[in-house]
Scaffold this active site. Structure first.
Site, PDB file in Angstrom:
ATOM      1  N   GLU A 103      -6.232  33.854 -42.384  1.00 15.08           N
ATOM      2  CA  GLU A 103      -5.466  34.557 -43.399  1.00 15.08           C
ATOM      3  C   GLU A 103      -6.329  34.888 -44.613  1.00 15.08           C
ATOM      4  OE1 GLU A 103      -4.880  31.642 -41.824  1.00 15.08           O
ATOM      5  OE2 GLU A 103      -2.887  30.935 -42.370  1.00 15.08           O
ATOM      6  N   CYS A 150      -1.998  27.052 -44.138  1.00 13.65           N
ATOM      7  CA  CYS A 150      -2.243  25.752 -44.779  1.00 13.65           C
ATOM      8  C   CYS A 150      -1.934  25.823 -46.262  1.00 13.65           C
ATOM      9  CB  CYS A 150      -3.688  25.309 -44.555  1.00 13.65           C
ATOM     10  SG  CYS A 150      -4.918  26.305 -45.426  1.00 13.65           S
ATOM     11  N   ASP A 179     -24.499  16.361  -6.827  1.00 11.62           N
ATOM     12  CA  ASP A 179     -24.356  17.820  -6.838  1.00 11.62           C
ATOM     13  C   ASP A 179     -25.341  18.548  -7.748  1.00 11.62           C
ATOM     14  OD1 ASP A 179     -22.232  17.190  -5.240  1.00 11.62           O
ATOM     15  OD2 ASP A 179     -20.681  17.773  -6.681  1.00 11.62           O
ATOM     16  N   THR A 203     -21.418  12.484  -9.778  1.00  6.88           N
ATOM     17  CA  THR A 203     -21.400  13.914  -9.474  1.00  6.88           C
ATOM     18  C   THR A 203     -22.716  14.571  -9.858  1.00  6.88           C
ATOM     19  OG1 THR A 203     -18.999  13.999  -9.768  1.00  6.88           O
ATOM     20  CG2 THR A 203     -20.180  16.079  -9.899  1.00  6.88           C
ATOM     21  N   LEU A 226     -22.261  23.312 -14.656  1.00  2.91           N
ATOM     22  CA  LEU A 226     -21.097  23.200 -15.543  1.00  2.91           C
ATOM     23  C   LEU A 226     -21.089  24.264 -16.636  1.00  2.91           C
ATOM     24  CD1 LEU A 226     -20.705  19.324 -15.996  1.00  2.91           C
ATOM     25  CD2 LEU A 226     -19.827  20.815 -14.196  1.00  2.91           C
TER      26      LEU A 226
END
Length: 340
Positions: free
Chosen positions: A46, A69, A195, A191, A199
């Site tokens: 704003e 706010c 793997d 993982t 990500l």
């Protein structure tokens, strides 16, 4: 309001543990100015809009997806600039869950003679800021657990190696919707070892974004391609220094969670990780797992150039899923079924 939400979403990855907020000024049915919260500690939507656009007229309506706010934080109250600029009507999407504001912002505007309408499209607004709400109400990030399971119920090959389960369409959805709408992706060290994942977001989830002409010109052609943080739960610091998550160009967005004992036991690896810019969190254990309160505090709290997070996508593996489920920490569960 939908335009506010579009604008607000660009702030993900930029505003840390703050809210995603967009603001739109409408005159006679036409959008004439807009802005969004674009940085941690920066101007709220704003104020950014109203300080950039000076010719507010009585018939103008300000739309914002979160209650303005009314307190002094990193920036002055948005209610003050709304009143000072002469805005007569405000439409807002949802109440602010922060106890310092919650309803007080609306009251301040009404007491100054501003017509306030809302909440409007509340469910959509709350969905966008689910992490912000969770942090303010429950003092932990919003947690989505995602797993891929074959039709036979398998999540990996018999030898434990990675099994390709999902289709290209499911992969695109996972990247563009799930990963792109969370602040961080979390996996366990198992993982990483099995793997060696990346990500990141490898699909075009948000093309060049156009702004209303005449405002935010410096942000024209902005592309919101910020990757989520990558969180690794690795209490004994087993991670191989050749792992992609700590070797690629995004390694400064990797957060490695280890115990204080592990960091002290291998000072050379600790030094190497720090040198690469990997963020290391020293989290004590509570029994067999990390102390959740300590972990949440470290992940939500701004520190140096880290501005905190509000939402986590837990992607695995099986042991990590079970830990989160057993602790009652799953807010949303997503299962992709594919393969044979």
């Amino acid at each position: 309001m939908h335009r506010c939400l579009e604008l607000a979403a660009i702030g993900r990855g930029r505003v840390g543990n703050g809210a995603l907020v967009g603001a739109v000024l409408v005159r006679n049915g036409t959008v004439i100015a807009e802005a969004f919260h674009d940085s941690f500690g920066g101007l709220h939507a704003e104020r950014a809009l109203l300080e950039s656009y000076s010719s507010v007229e009585p018939q103008d309506t300000l739309y914002v997806n979160l209650e303005p706010c009314c307190h002094y934080g990193k920036t002055p109250p948005c209610t003050d600039v709304i009143i000072q600029k002469g805005v007569k009507t405000v439409v807002y999407g949802m109440d602010d869950p922060d106890a310092r504001i919650s309803g007080k912002g609306i009251k301040a505007l009404q007491e100054a003679g501003v017509i306030v309408i809302g909440p409007f499209e509340q469910a959509l607004c709350e969905r966008l800021n689910k992490g912000f709400i969770q942090v303010r109400k429950k003092r932990r990030p919003y947690i989505t657990l995602k797993q891929a399971v074959s039709r036979s119920g398998s999540i990996a090959n018999d030898d434990g190696s990675m099994l390709k389960i999902t289709s290209p369409e499911q992969d695109a959805w996972s990247h563009c919707f799930l990963r792109a709408t969370h602040d961080a992706i979390l996996i366990g060290i198992g993982t990483v070892i099995s793997d060696n994942p990346q990500l990141n977001i490898r699909f075009d989830h948000n093309p060049v974004f156009s702004f209303t002409e005449g405002l935010n010109e410096k942000k024209a052609n902005l592309n919101n391609s910020i990757n989520p943080f990558r969180i690794i739960l690795d209490p004994n610091m087993k991670i191989d220094l050749r792992a992609r998550l700590i070797s690629d160009n995004e390694r400064r967005r990797t957060i490695l969670c280890v115990t204080p004992q592990a960091a002290a036991t291998d000072p050379e690896k600790t030094a190497a990780l720090h040198e690469r810019g990997v963020r290391m969190l020293s989290i004590p254990k509570a029994g067999a797992i990390f102390d959740w309160l300590a972990l949440w505090s470290a992940l939500m709290t701004p520190c140096e150039d880290f501005c905190g997070i509000t939402s986590i996508l837990v992607e695995g593996g099986g042991k990590t899923w079970q830990v989160f489920r057993s602790a009652g920490l799953v807010d949303e569960d997503v299962t992709l079924v594919g393969g044979s």
